[in-house]
Structures are given as C-alpha cells and as structure tokens.
Motif scaffolding. Structure first.
Motif, mmCIF file in Angstrom:
data_model
loop_
_atom_site.group_PDB
_atom_site.id
_atom_site.type_symbol
_atom_site.label_atom_id
_atom_site.label_comp_id
_atom_site.label_asym_id
_atom_site.label_seq_id
_atom_site.Cartn_x
_atom_site.Cartn_y
_atom_site.Cartn_z
ATOM 1 N N ALA A 72 56.278 52.747 0.179
ATOM 2 C CA ALA A 72 57.354 52.559 1.160
ATOM 3 C C ALA A 72 58.718 52.562 0.486
ATOM 4 O O ALA A 72 59.675 53.186 0.987
ATOM 5 C CB ALA A 72 57.136 51.249 1.925
ATOM 6 N N LEU A 73 58.842 51.898 -0.648
ATOM 7 C CA LEU A 73 60.120 51.859 -1.366
ATOM 8 C C LEU A 73 60.491 53.241 -1.881
ATOM 9 O O LEU A 73 61.660 53.656 -1.805
ATOM 10 C CB LEU A 73 60.028 50.866 -2.519
ATOM 11 C CG LEU A 73 59.934 49.388 -2.129
ATOM 12 C CD1 LEU A 73 59.618 48.529 -3.348
ATOM 13 C CD2 LEU A 73 61.229 48.928 -1.469
ATOM 14 N N LYS A 74 59.516 53.961 -2.415
ATOM 15 C CA LYS A 74 59.762 55.322 -2.910
ATOM 16 C C LYS A 74 60.197 56.246 -1.771
ATOM 17 O O LYS A 74 61.129 57.052 -1.923
ATOM 18 C CB LYS A 74 58.492 55.855 -3.577
ATOM 19 C CG LYS A 74 58.479 57.342 -3.897
ATOM 20 C CD LYS A 74 57.184 57.681 -4.620
ATOM 21 C CE LYS A 74 56.936 59.168 -4.717
ATOM 22 N NZ LYS A 74 56.498 59.740 -3.413
ATOM 23 N N THR A 75 59.542 56.125 -0.637
ATOM 24 C CA THR A 75 59.878 56.968 0.517
ATOM 25 C C THR A 75 61.307 56.692 0.985
ATOM 26 O O THR A 75 62.067 57.623 1.302
ATOM 27 C CB THR A 75 58.880 56.708 1.657
ATOM 28 O OG1 THR A 75 57.551 56.983 1.194
ATOM 29 C CG2 THR A 75 59.182 57.590 2.860
ATOM 30 N N GLU A 76 61.694 55.425 1.012
ATOM 31 C CA GLU A 76 63.062 55.085 1.406
ATOM 32 C C GLU A 76 64.063 55.620 0.396
ATOM 33 O O GLU A 76 65.110 56.177 0.771
ATOM 34 C CB GLU A 76 63.202 53.573 1.531
ATOM 35 C CG GLU A 76 64.601 53.137 1.957
ATOM 36 C CD GLU A 76 64.739 51.635 2.039
ATOM 37 O OE1 GLU A 76 65.535 51.156 2.870
ATOM 38 O OE2 GLU A 76 64.061 50.929 1.265
ATOM 39 N N ARG A 77 63.756 55.473 -0.874
ATOM 40 C CA ARG A 77 64.670 55.909 -1.935
ATOM 41 C C ARG A 77 64.890 57.420 -1.888
ATOM 42 O O ARG A 77 66.010 57.902 -2.067
ATOM 43 C CB ARG A 77 64.105 55.476 -3.284
ATOM 44 C CG ARG A 77 65.000 55.771 -4.480
ATOM 45 C CD ARG A 77 64.606 54.934 -5.684
ATOM 46 N NE ARG A 77 63.194 55.048 -6.009
ATOM 47 C CZ ARG A 77 62.311 54.060 -5.948
ATOM 48 N NH1 ARG A 77 62.684 52.857 -5.548
ATOM 49 N NH2 ARG A 77 61.046 54.244 -6.277
ATOM 50 N N LEU A 78 63.848 58.164 -1.631
ATOM 51 C CA LEU A 78 63.940 59.619 -1.664
ATOM 52 C C LEU A 78 64.423 60.224 -0.347
ATOM 53 O O LEU A 78 65.176 61.198 -0.351
ATOM 54 C CB LEU A 78 62.583 60.227 -2.026
ATOM 55 C CG LEU A 78 62.076 59.978 -3.439
ATOM 56 C CD1 LEU A 78 60.686 60.591 -3.617
ATOM 57 C CD2 LEU A 78 63.039 60.545 -4.480
ATOM 58 N N TYR A 79 63.960 59.675 0.774
ATOM 59 C CA TYR A 79 64.165 60.351 2.054
ATOM 60 C C TYR A 79 64.954 59.536 3.081
ATOM 61 O O TYR A 79 65.172 60.006 4.206
ATOM 62 C CB TYR A 79 62.803 60.740 2.657
ATOM 63 C CG TYR A 79 61.946 61.531 1.701
ATOM 64 C CD1 TYR A 79 62.479 62.610 0.991
ATOM 65 C CD2 TYR A 79 60.612 61.202 1.492
ATOM 66 C CE1 TYR A 79 61.699 63.333 0.101
ATOM 67 C CE2 TYR A 79 59.819 61.921 0.614
ATOM 68 C CZ TYR A 79 60.371 62.981 -0.087
ATOM 69 O OH TYR A 79 59.588 63.706 -0.969
ATOM 70 N N GLY A 80 65.366 58.320 2.698
ATOM 71 C CA GLY A 80 66.133 57.513 3.626
ATOM 72 C C GLY A 80 65.324 56.966 4.784
ATOM 73 O O GLY A 80 65.884 56.531 5.796
ATOM 74 N N HIS A 81 64.038 56.948 4.645
ATOM 75 C CA HIS A 81 63.145 56.459 5.697
ATOM 76 C C HIS A 81 62.188 55.460 5.064
ATOM 77 O O HIS A 81 61.408 55.828 4.182
ATOM 78 C CB HIS A 81 62.363 57.627 6.308
ATOM 79 C CG HIS A 81 61.267 57.210 7.257
ATOM 80 N ND1 HIS A 81 61.505 56.970 8.594
ATOM 81 C CD2 HIS A 81 59.939 56.985 7.064
ATOM 82 C CE1 HIS A 81 60.367 56.628 9.180
ATOM 83 N NE2 HIS A 81 59.402 56.629 8.269
ATOM 84 N N LYS A 82 62.251 54.205 5.480
ATOM 85 C CA LYS A 82 61.342 53.212 4.921
ATOM 86 C C LYS A 82 60.256 52.877 5.928
ATOM 87 O O LYS A 82 60.499 52.204 6.931
ATOM 88 C CB LYS A 82 62.056 51.930 4.506
ATOM 89 C CG LYS A 82 61.086 50.971 3.799
ATOM 90 C CD LYS A 82 61.727 49.682 3.331
ATOM 91 C CE LYS A 82 60.683 48.800 2.641
ATOM 92 N NZ LYS A 82 61.243 47.509 2.196
ATOM 93 N N PRO A 83 59.038 53.347 5.671
ATOM 94 C CA PRO A 83 57.942 52.996 6.560
ATOM 95 C C PRO A 83 57.529 51.546 6.348
ATOM 96 O O PRO A 83 57.757 50.970 5.274
ATOM 97 C CB PRO A 83 56.816 53.947 6.111
ATOM 98 C CG PRO A 83 57.118 54.233 4.669
ATOM 99 C CD PRO A 83 58.620 54.218 4.562
ATOM 100 N N ASN A 84 56.930 50.962 7.356
ATOM 101 C CA ASN A 84 56.366 49.625 7.217
ATOM 102 C C ASN A 84 55.091 49.748 6.376
ATOM 103 O O ASN A 84 54.151 50.438 6.778
ATOM 104 C CB ASN A 84 56.040 49.049 8.596
ATOM 105 C CG ASN A 84 55.519 47.628 8.529
ATOM 106 O OD1 ASN A 84 54.689 47.293 7.702
ATOM 107 N ND2 ASN A 84 55.999 46.782 9.438
#
Length: 381
Positions: A72-84
């Motif tokens: 989730a943290l990696k996804t937010e860092r790369l794509y601006g989207h933080k999944p639960n």
C-alpha cells in the motif's frame, strides 16, 4: 470412454515447448521470460531469516499484514493512490493465479471479455473455464496500439471485463495517459470492469513513467491491478504476486483465492515486506538495470540480419527475421533452436488470428555471458 474436455484447444504452452527444445539441443535459452541471474542478496538473506525465525506455516489467506502495508505504501508513493491494506490488497501465488482469480470472480457464463492480441496465453483459458466468450481485438502495427473505435464496436450488453497489459508482453509497448483517458471514456456509465496486467510495471525505459490505472482515479474505482514480485525481484520461481482493487472487487477475488491456493509461500512474503521497506532501490533502479541490458543486447545484434523493433518496456525484444528466411514464425523458431542453438518464442501463439508477419521474441533478462553467446550465433545467420 468418451470424455468432454473443458479446454479442448489447450495444449502445452509455447514457453514449455521452446524451453524443452532448448534443453534437448543445448541451446541458449532466450525464450521463456525468466532471468538467468540470482535475486538480490538482501532479499535472499531476508528469506533465510524468515525461515530461521519459524515463519514457515500458513500465512493469512489475504497475505501477511506487513507485506500488504508495504504494498500500500509503495503504491501510494509511485502512483498517488493508497489502497487500504486490509481490504484492497491481496497476496497471491504468482500473477497468473491473480489473473485467474480476478477472471473467475467477475466473469459469468455467457459474459464477454475484451482483450488485445497479441496477448499473454493465460487469459483465454481462464475466460473459457467460466463459460464466457473471449473477444480478441488485434493491436495495430507497428506500434501495437489500440484501435478505440474497434473497442467501441465490440462492446455489447454482455461485455463484463476489458483486460489491458502494460508494459506489454510480448511487444514491449507501453500505454500512455491519453490511452487511459480513452479507456475511461469508453467504460464510463457502464458496468464494465478493467483487469490491468502490470507485472512489468517497473521496467519502463527512456525516462518514461509507468501509467498504472491506479494513477487514474476514475479507472482505479473499477479496476483490478495485477503485479508480480517475481518479475520485479528476479525470482520467478518464488511465485508471489498480488492484486490491488477496491474493497468490493477484492472481496470477490478473495473468495476464489481462498479455495484455489488459500495462501501463498509465507517466508517469501516476510522477505518481500523487508525488501520493500529497506531497499526500495531494488525496484526504483530497474529501468536503468534493464535499460542497459536492452541496449547491450541490441548493440550485440547490430551485425545480424534481424530487424529489431523498438522496446519501450518489459524485457523482451521483438525481431523481424524476414531477411533470413521466408517461413512462418513457429517453423523458424524450431529451425533456430535446432540449427543455430538459440531458443526464441514465436509471436503467432499470442494471437487468435496471427498477422502475416515474421516476428519472434527474445528475452534479454539474461547475464552478459548468455547474451553474448546468443548474439554470436544469431549474427552468424
């Protein structure tokens, strides 16, 4: 006794066929898409620690919590989207299992699923096993781009799912933001979902950014994204992947996953969690790492009679062999491994109706020694 097969048109995959031929003829194997070098040492050490720390029993069905949080943290860092991490991230036994779970969860009998040729060979069998219909739309040569009017024309009241793949296997084509905008426009106000195969997400070249559907809020709300640790960390044999999807879609995927594999290799999950937290350079540096291999392999083949197509992503090089022989790609690939000692993958098995082209696929996720040995043989043709 008569037997009614569920997959009567499915045989041994072309990847297995060519790898077996490579073994039989002691050929350099540039066919099946796996690295011939080891995963990073820090990851292997983390795996050993996890096993020594007795993390060897069943992981939670949805994945180890520490790994889901790091995803989730990696996804937010790369794509601006933080999944639960608790409701939107599911760890699977490889990306192929993730793809199957997504298709099995969403697709019903008589539904239609649109995807694009050439296509990874696991899509269609998974669709057929649901009693659904594959609608295959050819990508446009030479860029392997999507004809959006053909997509609009193909959509019916039965269209349930559209599958996209970027970076694309086998062509190396990469989807742009404008392509995602066009896709969003087509599926807006419909019940169609998107399955986005993004297993090569970190292997994009020449300064480009991977355009995940997770960068696009409208698409993210109706999409399942599939990723692969095997592709990212050079450990395809560990078979660990994951999905990122909204809660309502993840819940359906998890229902299938729990009765397919239930859970995934536990020590590897702990190792990946540690690597994602402590060594993000392992995936951030992949464009440079594989970009150098792409350029080196292409330089080695400059003296050959192959015409090399551009490679924008993934770790495959398409090559036109028409200056060498005027035969179909399956026959040429068989001849190449037997007579020249190099295994490649023909493109026609990726199609429903193969075009009249003379293209094969080489994998350059190999050591320098392997690429040199292959190039010497290929340049002698």
């Amino acid at each position: 006794m008569a037997f009614d097969e569920k997959l009567p048109n499915v045989g041994t995959t072309i990847f297995s066929v060519m790898s077996q031929l490579a073994v039989e003829h002691q050929a350099v194997n540039l066919g099946q898409g796996f690295p011939d070098f080891e995963p990073p040492e820090v990851l292997r050490d983390a795996l050993s620690r996890a096993m020594a720390d007795r993390k060897n029993q069943y992981a939670p069905a949805i994945g180890v919590a520490a790994l889901r949080e790091q995803i989730a943290l990696k996804t937010e860092r790369l794509y601006g989207h933080k999944p639960n991490p608790d409701s939107d991230v599911t760890v699977t036994s490889g990306a192929t299992e993730a793809l199957f779970c997504a298709i099995a969860a969403l697709v019903h009998a008589e539904d239609e699923v649109i995807f694009f040729d050439p296509a990874y060979d696991s899509y269609e069998p998974a669709i057929e096993l649901q009693g659904a219909k594959s609608i295959r739309i050819p990508l446009q040569s030479p860029e392997f781009s999507i004809d959006w009017q053909r997509v609009r024309d193909a959509i019916t009241s039965k269209t349930r799912l559209i599958i996209i793949n970027s970076p694309h296997n086998p062509s190396g084509a990469v989807l742009s933001r404008s392509v995602l905008d066009a896709l969003a426009d087509i599926v807006r106000d419909t019940g169609i979902h998107i399955l986005s195969d993004e297993v090569y997400e970190h292997i994009v070249f020449d300064g480009a950014e991977h355009q995940s559907v997770l960068r696009h809020p409208e698409l993210a709300a109706r999409s399942i994204v599939v990723s692969s640790f095997g592709k990212t960390f050079h450990c395809t044999g560990w078979k660990v992947g994951y999905t990122v999807a909204p809660k309502f879609l993840s819940a359906q995927i998890r229902k299938v996953h729990q009765y397919l594999t239930f859970s995934t290799f536990a020590p590897a999950q702990w190792a990946f969690a540690e690597a994602l937290q402590n060594n993000p350079e392992l995936y951030l540096e992949l464009p440079t790492f594989y970009g150098k291999r792409r350029d080196y392999f292409r330089s080695l083949l400059k003296g050959s009679r192959f015409k090399l197509l551009d490679v924008r992503g993934a770790y495959f090089q398409l090559a036109d062999y028409s200056a060498i022989k005027d035969i179909d790609d399956v026959t040429f690939s068989d001849w190449l491994v037997r007579e020249s000692g190099v295994a490649a993958i023909p493109l026609s098995p990726f199609y429903q109706s193969p075009p009249d082209a003379r293209l094969i696929r080489f994998c350059f996720a190999k050591s320098d020694a392997t690429l040199i040995a292959a190039a010497e043989r290929l340049c002698s043709l």
